[in-house]
Design a protein around this motif. Structure first.
Motif, PDB file in Angstrom:
ATOM      1  N   ARG A 146       5.785   2.491   3.876  1.00  0.00           N
ATOM      2  CA  ARG A 146       6.812   3.484   3.501  1.00  0.00           C
ATOM      3  C   ARG A 146       6.717   3.812   2.018  1.00  0.00           C
ATOM      4  O   ARG A 146       6.760   4.980   1.623  1.00  0.00           O
ATOM      5  N   SER A 147       6.571   2.786   1.195  1.00  0.00           N
ATOM      6  CA  SER A 147       6.485   2.992  -0.250  1.00  0.00           C
ATOM      7  C   SER A 147       5.252   3.810  -0.622  1.00  0.00           C
ATOM      8  O   SER A 147       5.327   4.756  -1.419  1.00  0.00           O
ATOM      9  N   LEU A 148       4.115   3.453  -0.045  1.00  0.00           N
ATOM     10  CA  LEU A 148       2.887   4.190  -0.327  1.00  0.00           C
ATOM     11  C   LEU A 148       2.984   5.637   0.169  1.00  0.00           C
ATOM     12  O   LEU A 148       2.525   6.560  -0.502  1.00  0.00           O
ATOM     13  N   SER A 149       3.590   5.836   1.325  1.00  0.00           N
ATOM     14  CA  SER A 149       3.761   7.185   1.869  1.00  0.00           C
ATOM     15  C   SER A 149       4.643   8.036   0.970  1.00  0.00           C
ATOM     16  O   SER A 149       4.351   9.213   0.725  1.00  0.00           O
ATOM     17  N   GLU A 150       5.715   7.441   0.469  1.00  0.00           N
ATOM     18  CA  GLU A 150       6.606   8.180  -0.440  1.00  0.00           C
ATOM     19  C   GLU A 150       5.889   8.525  -1.741  1.00  0.00           C
ATOM     20  O   GLU A 150       6.025   9.633  -2.266  1.00  0.00           O
ATOM     21  N   LEU A 175      -4.278   5.709  -4.303  1.00  0.00           N
ATOM     22  CA  LEU A 175      -3.294   5.312  -3.293  1.00  0.00           C
ATOM     23  C   LEU A 175      -3.914   5.189  -1.897  1.00  0.00           C
ATOM     24  O   LEU A 175      -3.509   4.336  -1.107  1.00  0.00           O
ATOM     25  N   ILE A 176      -4.875   6.028  -1.601  1.00  0.00           N
ATOM     26  CA  ILE A 176      -5.404   6.107  -0.235  1.00  0.00           C
ATOM     27  C   ILE A 176      -6.006   4.790   0.251  1.00  0.00           C
ATOM     28  O   ILE A 176      -5.703   4.359   1.371  1.00  0.00           O
ATOM     29  N   PRO A 177      -6.834   4.087  -0.527  1.00  0.00           N
ATOM     30  CA  PRO A 177      -7.367   2.810  -0.007  1.00  0.00           C
ATOM     31  C   PRO A 177      -6.262   1.805   0.324  1.00  0.00           C
ATOM     32  O   PRO A 177      -6.368   1.066   1.308  1.00  0.00           O
ATOM     33  N   ASN A 178      -5.200   1.791  -0.469  1.00  0.00           N
ATOM     34  CA  ASN A 178      -4.092   0.880  -0.181  1.00  0.00           C
ATOM     35  C   ASN A 178      -3.406   1.271   1.130  1.00  0.00           C
ATOM     36  O   ASN A 178      -3.056   0.404   1.937  1.00  0.00           O
ATOM     37  N   LEU A 179      -3.222   2.553   1.317  1.00  0.00           N
ATOM     38  CA  LEU A 179      -2.606   3.050   2.548  1.00  0.00           C
ATOM     39  C   LEU A 179      -3.472   2.706   3.756  1.00  0.00           C
ATOM     40  O   LEU A 179      -2.971   2.240   4.782  1.00  0.00           O
ATOM     41  N   VAL A 180      -4.769   2.900   3.631  1.00  0.00           N
ATOM     42  CA  VAL A 180      -5.701   2.579   4.722  1.00  0.00           C
ATOM     43  C   VAL A 180      -5.677   1.085   5.014  1.00  0.00           C
ATOM     44  O   VAL A 180      -5.677   0.664   6.175  1.00  0.00           O
ATOM     45  N   GLU A 181      -5.625   0.272   3.972  1.00  0.00           N
ATOM     46  CA  GLU A 181      -5.624  -1.184   4.170  1.00  0.00           C
ATOM     47  C   GLU A 181      -4.368  -1.643   4.910  1.00  0.00           C
ATOM     48  O   GLU A 181      -4.434  -2.495   5.799  1.00  0.00           O
ATOM     49  N   VAL A 182      -3.216  -1.085   4.557  1.00  0.00           N
ATOM     50  CA  VAL A 182      -1.982  -1.426   5.266  1.00  0.00           C
ATOM     51  C   VAL A 182      -2.087  -0.977   6.714  1.00  0.00           C
ATOM     52  O   VAL A 182      -1.742  -1.725   7.637  1.00  0.00           O
ATOM     53  N   ALA A 183      -2.575   0.229   6.935  1.00  0.00           N
ATOM     54  CA  ALA A 183      -2.690   0.758   8.297  1.00  0.00           C
ATOM     55  C   ALA A 183      -3.706  -0.042   9.111  1.00  0.00           C
ATOM     56  O   ALA A 183      -3.523  -0.210  10.325  1.00  0.00           O
ATOM     57  N   LEU A 214       2.682   8.875  -2.103  1.00  0.00           N
ATOM     58  CA  LEU A 214       1.682   9.891  -1.778  1.00  0.00           C
ATOM     59  C   LEU A 214       2.328  11.271  -1.665  1.00  0.00           C
ATOM     60  O   LEU A 214       1.779  12.260  -2.170  1.00  0.00           O
ATOM     61  N   THR A 215       3.489  11.346  -1.063  1.00  0.00           N
ATOM     62  CA  THR A 215       4.211  12.616  -0.959  1.00  0.00           C
ATOM     63  C   THR A 215       4.575  13.143  -2.336  1.00  0.00           C
ATOM     64  O   THR A 215       4.405  14.327  -2.632  1.00  0.00           O
ATOM     65  N   SER A 216       5.047  12.273  -3.201  1.00  0.00           N
ATOM     66  CA  SER A 216       5.373  12.661  -4.573  1.00  0.00           C
ATOM     67  C   SER A 216       4.137  13.167  -5.303  1.00  0.00           C
ATOM     68  O   SER A 216       4.178  14.180  -6.019  1.00  0.00           O
ATOM     69  N   THR A 217       3.029  12.495  -5.110  1.00  0.00           N
ATOM     70  CA  THR A 217       1.774  12.901  -5.742  1.00  0.00           C
ATOM     71  C   THR A 217       1.321  14.255  -5.220  1.00  0.00           C
ATOM     72  O   THR A 217       0.852  15.102  -5.986  1.00  0.00           O
ATOM     73  N   GLU A 218       1.464  14.479  -3.916  1.00  0.00           N
ATOM     74  CA  GLU A 218       1.091  15.775  -3.326  1.00  0.00           C
ATOM     75  C   GLU A 218       1.912  16.899  -3.958  1.00  0.00           C
ATOM     76  O   GLU A 218       1.381  17.978  -4.235  1.00  0.00           O
ATOM     77  N   ASN A 219       3.188  16.649  -4.192  1.00  0.00           N
ATOM     78  CA  ASN A 219       4.027  17.655  -4.848  1.00  0.00           C
ATOM     79  C   ASN A 219       3.541  17.939  -6.267  1.00  0.00           C
ATOM     80  O   ASN A 219       3.491  19.085  -6.704  1.00  0.00           O
ATOM     81  N   ARG A 220       3.190  16.896  -6.983  1.00  0.00           N
ATOM     82  CA  ARG A 220       2.675  17.064  -8.341  1.00  0.00           C
ATOM     83  C   ARG A 220       1.361  17.834  -8.342  1.00  0.00           C
ATOM     84  O   ARG A 220       1.110  18.650  -9.225  1.00  0.00           O
TER      85      ARG A 220
END
Length: 195
Positions: free
Chosen positions: A128-132, A48-56, A134-140
């Motif tokens: 927003r979608s990637l952040s959500e 997920l992180i590379p996608n998040l970085v690319e959007v940012a 990522l948050t779900s993954t952090e919980n897991r």
């Protein structure tokens, strides 16, 4: 008669050693399985992180240092996770993973703080979608870490209690390390309200 007593005692000791050995192997395998569950979630996060970085990157072109720090920290965490995958009971390997995850968490925190400061980025649907996700993954990851630590505790208890301790040391069963939280002490503190 004395020969029979010695023979029975020897057989009893051998059977006990076999039972302890098998228990320790089973518990060590459970640690490996529990780490595999963490590994699945870490891989998901790393993907997920590379996608998040690319959007940012589209919005934060002038914040290249932060984006590069996230990318470097991700690379170090991927390497540490691969090493831990091979040796999930090795304390040094698990501690390196925890340190790499700490660094990744810090750089991701800085990225998310920057994202909050940019309304266009914060409003981006992909972000927003990637952040959500990522948050779900952090919980897991948190739940998987707890299961891993429970297995490590059971293994360490089995390997360090007398008389099983003797067999554990005889066969080289070293104590395993707990996987610590990747949050700093400041992040774990409860928020304080002032009126």
């Amino acid at each position: 008669m004395a020969t029979w007593i010695v023979l029975v005692a020897t057989v009893a000791v051998v059977l006990w050693i076999m039972a302890v050995f098998n228990t320790l192997v089973q518990r060590r395998n459970r640690i490996a399985n529990a780490y595999a569950q963490i590994d699945v979630q870490l891989k998901r996060r790393y993907d997920l992180i590379p996608n998040l970085v690319e959007v940012a990157r589209r919005y934060l072109a002038h914040e290249a240092a932060t984006l590069e720090a996230v990318t470097r920290a991700r690379g170090a965490a991927v390497t540490a996770a691969a090493a831990a995958r091979v040796r999930p009971t090795d304390a040094a390997t698990v501690n390196l993973l925890a340190a790499a995850e700490q660094e990744l968490g810090g750089s991701m925190g800085r990225l998310m703080a920057l994202a909050e400061a940019y309304p266009e980025l914060k409003a981006d649907a992909t972000m927003r979608s990637l952040s959500e996700e990522l948050t779900s993954t952090e919980n897991r990851i948190g739940f998987a870490r707890q299961a891993y630590n429970d297995e490590v505790l059971a293994y360490n208890d089995s390997a360090s209690q007398f008389p099983a301790l003797i067999a554990a040391r005889l066969f080289g069963f070293e104590l395993a390390a707990m996987l610590q939280s990747t949050q700093s002490a400041q992040e774990r503190e409860a928020p304080r309200l002032a009126f």
